[in-house]
Design a protein around this motif. Structure first.
Motif, short mmCIF file in Angstrom:
data_model
loop_
_atom_site.label_atom_id
_atom_site.label_comp_id
_atom_site.label_asym_id
_atom_site.label_seq_id
_atom_site.Cartn_x
_atom_site.Cartn_y
_atom_site.Cartn_z
N LEU A 125 15.39 0.61 -2.03
CA LEU A 125 14.21 0.26 -2.84
C LEU A 125 14.05 1.22 -4.01
CD1 LEU A 125 11.54 -0.73 -0.17
CD2 LEU A 125 12.36 -2.14 -2.07
N PHE A 126 14.26 2.50 -3.75
CA PHE A 126 14.11 3.50 -4.81
C PHE A 126 15.09 3.21 -5.94
CE2 PHE A 126 12.66 7.60 -6.34
CZ PHE A 126 13.70 7.99 -7.17
N LEU A 127 16.36 3.00 -5.57
CA LEU A 127 17.38 2.79 -6.59
C LEU A 127 17.13 1.50 -7.36
CD1 LEU A 127 20.53 4.03 -4.61
CD2 LEU A 127 19.37 5.19 -6.49
N ASN A 128 16.55 0.51 -6.67
CA ASN A 128 16.28 -0.77 -7.32
C ASN A 128 15.03 -0.69 -8.19
OD1 ASN A 128 14.67 -3.74 -6.54
ND2 ASN A 128 16.65 -3.78 -7.59
N VAL A 129 13.94 -0.20 -7.62
CA VAL A 129 12.65 -0.23 -8.33
C VAL A 129 12.56 0.89 -9.36
CG1 VAL A 129 10.16 0.02 -8.04
CG2 VAL A 129 11.48 -1.30 -6.38
N MET A 130 12.96 2.11 -8.98
CA MET A 130 12.79 3.26 -9.88
C MET A 130 13.92 3.38 -10.90
SD MET A 130 9.97 4.60 -8.92
CE MET A 130 9.98 6.21 -9.72
N GLU A 131 15.14 3.11 -10.44
CA GLU A 131 16.29 3.33 -11.32
C GLU A 131 16.82 2.04 -11.93
OE1 GLU A 131 17.40 6.42 -12.12
OE2 GLU A 131 15.73 7.21 -10.94
N GLY A 132 16.31 0.90 -11.44
CA GLY A 132 16.69 -0.38 -12.04
C GLY A 132 18.08 -0.88 -11.70
N ARG B 161 12.49 13.13 -6.88
CA ARG B 161 11.93 11.85 -6.40
C ARG B 161 12.96 11.10 -5.57
NH1 ARG B 161 9.80 11.55 -12.20
NH2 ARG B 161 7.97 12.87 -11.94
N TYR B 162 14.22 11.15 -5.99
CA TYR B 162 15.28 10.51 -5.21
C TYR B 162 15.43 11.21 -3.87
CZ TYR B 162 19.98 8.98 -3.87
OH TYR B 162 21.07 8.47 -3.19
N ALA B 163 15.44 12.55 -3.88
CA ALA B 163 15.55 13.32 -2.64
C ALA B 163 14.37 13.02 -1.72
CB ALA B 163 15.62 14.82 -2.94
N LEU B 164 13.20 12.82 -2.31
CA LEU B 164 12.01 12.50 -1.51
C LEU B 164 12.14 11.12 -0.88
CD1 LEU B 164 9.23 13.62 -0.73
CD2 LEU B 164 8.29 12.47 -2.73
N ALA B 165 12.74 10.19 -1.60
CA ALA B 165 12.97 8.86 -1.03
C ALA B 165 13.91 8.96 0.16
CB ALA B 165 13.55 7.92 -2.09
N GLY C 136 3.19 -0.67 -7.19
CA GLY C 136 2.61 0.39 -6.36
C GLY C 136 3.65 1.41 -5.93
N PHE C 137 4.84 0.92 -5.58
CA PHE C 137 5.96 1.79 -5.18
C PHE C 137 6.31 2.74 -6.32
CE2 PHE C 137 9.72 2.37 -2.42
CZ PHE C 137 10.65 2.88 -3.31
N LYS C 138 6.43 2.14 -7.51
CA LYS C 138 6.81 2.93 -8.69
C LYS C 138 5.72 3.96 -9.00
CE LYS C 138 9.01 2.20 -13.08
NZ LYS C 138 9.90 1.30 -13.76
N ARG C 139 4.48 3.52 -8.92
CA ARG C 139 3.36 4.42 -9.23
C ARG C 139 3.36 5.60 -8.26
NH1 ARG C 139 -1.61 0.86 -9.84
NH2 ARG C 139 -0.66 0.30 -11.81
N TYR C 140 3.61 5.33 -6.99
CA TYR C 140 3.62 6.39 -5.98
C TYR C 140 4.69 7.42 -6.30
CZ TYR C 140 4.63 8.97 -1.78
OH TYR C 140 4.89 9.99 -0.91
N TYR C 141 5.92 6.96 -6.52
CA TYR C 141 7.00 7.93 -6.73
C TYR C 141 6.89 8.64 -8.07
CZ TYR C 141 9.58 7.13 -2.46
OH TYR C 141 9.95 7.11 -1.13
N GLU C 142 6.38 7.96 -9.08
CA GLU C 142 6.23 8.63 -10.38
C GLU C 142 5.21 9.75 -10.31
OE1 GLU C 142 5.44 5.42 -13.08
OE2 GLU C 142 7.57 5.18 -13.58
N ALA C 143 4.29 9.64 -9.35
CA ALA C 143 3.27 10.68 -9.21
C ALA C 143 3.79 11.90 -8.43
CB ALA C 143 2.04 10.12 -8.51
N GLN C 144 4.96 11.77 -7.83
CA GLN C 144 5.49 12.89 -7.03
C GLN C 144 6.25 13.84 -7.94
OE1 GLN C 144 4.37 12.80 -3.89
NE2 GLN C 144 3.49 10.88 -4.63
#
Lengths: 161, 192
Positions: A109-116, A13-17, B9-17
């Motif tokens: 955004l990824f590191l902030n939203v997904m990884e906190g 997911r990180y690589a995809l970001a 929405g951002f989180k939902r999108y990436y979690e689905a990948q």
């Protein structure tokens, strides 16, 4: 094995970001994983996996002489005044909007939203300064909002590629 | 639009990948003996040590460094062949492929290996060999129809010192050689 699978998917997911391309992301993760597992018998830790993925991404950009494209939208964004759309967006619509972001914005955004991670922590990880990261986060969110609104507008047809 | 909605929405999108299960299995299953990374590394080390032992003519830092590089490059080529990546550019014409991979700046048609000229070009992509920009080219064996992988890079000084040879790395054979200012690596089964 479950732990390893979970870590591979998080790395993906990180690589995809970073790449916004599924095949490239798979390659990055595979290369990073093989590199790390070749050296150690134990499971690599997640920060190291992410760092290795990031380095692999930067190496590929350099090798391919790619210059990240900065779209004209970067030249002074204006606050959106369109009404909020209702409902959710499809994956295709998200992909369309995410493709409009710069790599640095997507990554922040990824590191902030997904990884906190906080802006300061992201700054440490990416070699930016904190204010630059705050700017990336703010601009990234504004852009996403704008393009998601755009993609919901009547007559727009989102698609990959 | 509220930032909360956007983030959800951002989180939902990436979690689905997710990475395809077969690719994850292949990645995590590489510790298994069959065509595993470790097996390939062991064969490469054995091949390298055998070469050093049978040649054994002079002990010099440069000789050992070149042999280590040969083993490392052969292993890298074998591993990349195993990944079986899709070609980026499909074409049966070398000139066309050179235009598509124009950042490399050298000819891609292989030289110096009799038998290889019969193989049909299927396409190629950018890659690297020991960190140097290279082309990864797929060739089809006209007899069996199987694909082999050819790597072409500039014959830099450290590559130019590598002697031509063919190695068996598990089920994959690798041949490396220099010709016409280029370094070639060929990987596959039943290669010339």
């Amino acid at each position: 094995m479950k732990e390893a699978e979970r870590m591979v998917q998080e790395g993906y997911r990180y690589a995809l970001a970073l790449t916004h391309n599924r095949e490239d992301a798979e390659d990055l993760v595979q290369d990073a994983w093989l590199k790390l597992r070749g050296k150690e018998d134990s499971l690599p830790d997640k920060p190291l996996l992410f760092i290795t993925i990031r380095h692999g991404f930067i190496d590929r950009l350099r090798r391919d002489n790619l210059v990240p494209f900065h779209s004209m939208e970067d030249m002074g964004e204006k606050a959106s005044s369109e009404p909020e759309p209702e409902g959710a967006w499809s994956d295709e619509q998200w992909e369309y909007a995410l493709a409009k972001l710069r790599v640095e914005e997507r990554e922040a955004l990824f590191l902030n939203v997904m990884e906190g991670f906080t802006a300061g922590e992201i700054a440490d990880k990416t070699g930016n300064n904190r204010n630059a990261v705050l700017s990336l986060l703010s601009r990234g969110k504004k852009k996403l909002a704008r393009w998601l609104l755009e993609v919901k507008s009547p007559g727009h047809r989102a698609g990959l590629g | 639009m509220s930032m909360g909605t956007l983030e959800i929405g951002f989180k939902r999108y990436y979690e689905a990948q997710s990475m395809p299960p077969d690719r994850v299995s292949g990645l995590l299953g590489r510790r298994n003996p069959r065509k595993s990374t470790i097996l390939l590394r062991r064969f490469s080390l054995a091949a390298m040590l055998t070469l050093v032992a049978t040649c054994g003519l002079w002990i010099g830092g440069k000789f050992l460094a070149t042999e280590r590089l040969a083993g490392k490059v052969a292993l890298e080529i074998a591993l990349n062949h195993e990944k079986n990546k899709e070609v980026q550019y499909r074409t049966g014409n070398y000139r066309e492929l050179e235009k598509m991979l124009d950042k490399l700046g050298f000819p891609l048609r292989p030289e110096g290996l009799p038998g290889l000229e019969q193989y049909q070009l299927a396409g190629g992509r950018y890659c690297s060999v020991d960190g140097e920009p290279a082309a990864q080219i797929k060739l089809r064996d006209p007899q069996s129809g199987t694909l082999v992988t050819l790597y072409v890079a500039r014959s830099l000084e450290r590559f130019a010192r590598i002697r031509s040879r063919k190695m068996d790395l598990g089920a994959i054979q690798v041949r490396i050689w220099n010709q016409g200012g280029r370094f070639f690596g060929l990987a596959g089964e039943g290669i010339p």
